[in-house]
Design a protein around this motif. Structure first.
Motif, PDB file in Angstrom:
ATOM      1  N   ALA A  90       0.874  -1.158  -0.011  1.00 37.20           N
ATOM      2  CA  ALA A  90       0.004  -0.091  -0.105  1.00 37.20           C
ATOM      3  C   ALA A  90       1.123   1.185  -0.096  1.00 37.20           C
ATOM      4  O   ALA A  90       2.114   0.968   0.135  1.00 37.20           O
ATOM      5  N   SER A  91       0.165   2.231  -0.191  1.00 36.64           N
ATOM      6  CA  SER A  91       1.233   3.571   0.005  1.00 36.64           C
ATOM      7  C   SER A  91       0.336   4.523   0.809  1.00 36.64           C
ATOM      8  O   SER A  91      -0.600   4.713   1.295  1.00 36.64           O
ATOM      9  N   ALA A  92       1.488   5.377   1.724  1.00 38.51           N
ATOM     10  CA  ALA A  92       0.926   6.302   2.370  1.00 38.51           C
ATOM     11  C   ALA A  92       0.540   7.702   1.882  1.00 38.51           C
ATOM     12  O   ALA A  92       0.008   8.494   2.301  1.00 38.51           O
ATOM     13  N   THR A  93       0.854   7.848   0.424  1.00 34.61           N
ATOM     14  CA  THR A  93       0.385   8.943  -0.143  1.00 34.61           C
ATOM     15  C   THR A  93      -0.607   8.597  -1.516  1.00 34.61           C
ATOM     16  O   THR A  93      -0.510   7.476  -2.060  1.00 34.61           O
ATOM     17  N   GLU A  94      -1.445   9.521  -1.746  1.00 32.30           N
ATOM     18  CA  GLU A  94      -2.039   9.405  -2.923  1.00 32.30           C
ATOM     19  C   GLU A  94      -1.461   9.517  -4.289  1.00 32.30           C
ATOM     20  O   GLU A  94      -1.685   8.572  -5.054  1.00 32.30           O
ATOM     21  N   SER A  95      -0.345  10.291  -4.389  1.00 30.95           N
ATOM     22  CA  SER A  95       0.417  10.176  -5.707  1.00 30.95           C
ATOM     23  C   SER A  95       1.014   8.724  -5.829  1.00 30.95           C
ATOM     24  O   SER A  95       0.830   8.488  -6.946  1.00 30.95           O
ATOM     25  N   PHE A  96       1.481   8.233  -4.983  1.00 28.09           N
ATOM     26  CA  PHE A  96       2.140   6.876  -5.225  1.00 28.09           C
ATOM     27  C   PHE A  96       1.169   5.884  -5.556  1.00 28.09           C
ATOM     28  O   PHE A  96       1.227   5.155  -6.332  1.00 28.09           O
ATOM     29  N   ALA A  97       0.117   5.913  -4.874  1.00 26.82           N
ATOM     30  CA  ALA A  97      -0.884   4.924  -5.066  1.00 26.82           C
ATOM     31  C   ALA A  97      -1.724   5.098  -6.293  1.00 26.82           C
ATOM     32  O   ALA A  97      -1.600   4.155  -6.911  1.00 26.82           O
ATOM     33  N   GLN A  98      -1.721   6.398  -6.762  1.00 25.76           N
ATOM     34  CA  GLN A  98      -2.341   6.459  -8.203  1.00 25.76           C
ATOM     35  C   GLN A  98      -1.327   6.014  -9.175  1.00 25.76           C
ATOM     36  O   GLN A  98      -1.388   5.348 -10.338  1.00 25.76           O
ATOM     37  N   ALA A  99       0.008   6.562  -8.989  1.00 24.60           N
ATOM     38  CA  ALA A  99       1.136   5.835  -9.992  1.00 24.60           C
ATOM     39  C   ALA A  99       1.347   4.520 -10.174  1.00 24.60           C
ATOM     40  O   ALA A  99       1.811   4.009 -11.182  1.00 24.60           O
ATOM     41  N   ASN A 100       1.423   3.775  -8.798  1.00 27.70           N
ATOM     42  CA  ASN A 100       1.605   2.489  -8.934  1.00 27.70           C
ATOM     43  C   ASN A 100       0.434   1.427  -8.752  1.00 27.70           C
ATOM     44  O   ASN A 100       0.607   0.281  -9.175  1.00 27.70           O
ATOM     45  N   GLU A 107      -8.927   2.955  -2.078  1.00 23.27           N
ATOM     46  CA  GLU A 107      -9.539   1.907  -2.785  1.00 23.27           C
ATOM     47  C   GLU A 107      -8.185   0.796  -2.818  1.00 23.27           C
ATOM     48  O   GLU A 107      -8.733  -0.174  -3.066  1.00 23.27           O
ATOM     49  N   ALA A 108      -7.219   1.198  -2.825  1.00 19.71           N
ATOM     50  CA  ALA A 108      -6.107   0.176  -2.616  1.00 19.71           C
ATOM     51  C   ALA A 108      -6.322  -0.639  -1.570  1.00 19.71           C
ATOM     52  O   ALA A 108      -6.235  -1.879  -1.718  1.00 19.71           O
ATOM     53  N   LEU A 109      -6.473  -0.290  -0.424  1.00 18.69           N
ATOM     54  CA  LEU A 109      -6.846  -1.133   0.888  1.00 18.69           C
ATOM     55  C   LEU A 109      -7.859  -1.815   0.830  1.00 18.69           C
ATOM     56  O   LEU A 109      -7.946  -3.035   1.222  1.00 18.69           O
ATOM     57  N   ALA A 110      -8.882  -1.277   0.187  1.00 22.38           N
ATOM     58  CA  ALA A 110     -10.139  -2.250  -0.282  1.00 22.38           C
ATOM     59  C   ALA A 110      -9.799  -3.523  -1.050  1.00 22.38           C
ATOM     60  O   ALA A 110     -10.272  -4.414  -0.848  1.00 22.38           O
ATOM     61  N   MET A 111      -9.079  -3.077  -2.186  1.00 22.16           N
ATOM     62  CA  MET A 111      -8.729  -4.195  -2.955  1.00 22.16           C
ATOM     63  C   MET A 111      -7.751  -5.099  -2.285  1.00 22.16           C
ATOM     64  O   MET A 111      -7.944  -6.423  -2.552  1.00 22.16           O
ATOM     65  N   PHE A 112      -7.243  -4.807  -1.366  1.00 25.93           N
ATOM     66  CA  PHE A 112      -6.310  -5.799  -0.433  1.00 25.93           C
ATOM     67  C   PHE A 112      -6.871  -6.663   0.464  1.00 25.93           C
ATOM     68  O   PHE A 112      -6.641  -7.916   0.802  1.00 25.93           O
ATOM     69  N   GLY A 113      -8.033  -6.312   0.983  1.00 21.95           N
ATOM     70  CA  GLY A 113      -8.940  -6.866   1.851  1.00 21.95           C
ATOM     71  C   GLY A 113      -9.212  -8.300   1.532  1.00 21.95           C
ATOM     72  O   GLY A 113      -8.754  -9.265   2.184  1.00 21.95           O
ATOM     73  N   PRO A 114      -9.803  -8.483   0.365  1.00 18.78           N
ATOM     74  CA  PRO A 114     -10.059  -9.824  -0.099  1.00 18.78           C
ATOM     75  C   PRO A 114      -8.721 -10.721  -0.396  1.00 18.78           C
ATOM     76  O   PRO A 114      -8.800 -12.070  -0.247  1.00 18.78           O
ATOM     77  N   TYR A 129       3.696  -4.179   2.933  1.00 26.95           N
ATOM     78  CA  TYR A 129       4.484  -3.146   2.640  1.00 26.95           C
ATOM     79  C   TYR A 129       3.726  -1.724   2.550  1.00 26.95           C
ATOM     80  O   TYR A 129       2.779  -1.665   2.038  1.00 26.95           O
ATOM     81  N   LEU A 130       4.522  -0.881   3.260  1.00 30.04           N
ATOM     82  CA  LEU A 130       3.931   0.535   3.206  1.00 30.04           C
ATOM     83  C   LEU A 130       4.708   1.328   2.409  1.00 30.04           C
ATOM     84  O   LEU A 130       5.947   1.480   3.205  1.00 30.04           O
ATOM     85  N   SER A 131       4.644   1.797   1.308  1.00 28.09           N
ATOM     86  CA  SER A 131       5.270   2.808   0.619  1.00 28.09           C
ATOM     87  C   SER A 131       5.099   4.109   0.805  1.00 28.09           C
ATOM     88  O   SER A 131       4.143   4.457   1.073  1.00 28.09           O
ATOM     89  N   MET A 132       6.322   4.921   0.598  1.00 26.14           N
ATOM     90  CA  MET A 132       6.203   6.465   0.787  1.00 26.14           C
ATOM     91  C   MET A 132       6.213   6.687   2.409  1.00 26.14           C
ATOM     92  O   MET A 132       5.160   7.877   2.577  1.00 26.14           O
ATOM     93  N   CYS A 133       6.413   6.178   3.261  1.00 32.56           N
ATOM     94  CA  CYS A 133       6.068   6.362   4.648  1.00 32.56           C
ATOM     95  C   CYS A 133       6.547   7.847   4.980  1.00 32.56           C
ATOM     96  O   CYS A 133       5.810   8.463   5.848  1.00 32.56           O
TER      97      CYS A 133
END
Length: 147
Positions: A90-100, A107-114, A129-133
């Motif tokens: 996952a990412s701590a930032t919106e920019s990295f979440a969108q880019a990766n 939305e990414a956290l919701a995707m990882f749940g299942p 992993y938590l990127s961009m901490c």
């Protein structure tokens, strides 16, 4: 995760046999865990399009071999090859979440749940992993409440 992370950043595709030898040599150094590949869609990371060939080529090593799975399709592919350790990031930032991940952080956290729920139900070890901490190339310093 150095093998996977490093190989995915190469400009040209590295042959599968070379990747396998690289992972085997890393295992020979005494490392206990090596993240060799990722089951992402090849369009996103073409350098790891050979995950179905690479994982079986190194799965006999006496080390933990987690594989990155970004979603349930990636989990299906990994489980189909007998992977018993997976990772999500996952990412701590919106920019990295969108880019990766092409998603917002939520939305990414919701995707990882299942993915995590299913993997654990099947007895598969899950690491996260938590990127961009602490810092992000797009957003700069990351305040601690975000991580």
């Amino acid at each position: 995760m150095g093998a996977r992370d490093g190989l995915q950043n190469e400009k040209a595709a590295v042959p599968t046999a070379v990747k396998a030898e690289f992972v085997r040599r890393l295992a020979g150094t005494g490392l206990g865990t090596i993240e060799a590949t990722s089951f992402v869609h090849p369009a996103w990371v073409p350098q790891l399009a050979d995950a179905e060939e690479l994982y079986p080529a190194v799965s006999d090593l006496p080390v933990a071999l987690p594989v990155l799975v970004p979603n349930e399709r990636g989990l299906d592919r990994a489980l189909g090859l007998g992977a018993r350790r997976v990772a999500v990031f996952a990412s701590a930032t919106e920019s990295f979440a969108q880019a990766n991940l092409n998603r917002t952080v939520d939305e990414a956290l919701a995707m990882f749940g299942p993915v995590v729920t299913r993997a654990k139900a099947e007895g598969v070890h899950v690491r996260g992993y938590l990127s961009m901490c602490f810092g992000d190339p797009w957003e700069g310093a990351v305040p601690s409440p975000r991580w």
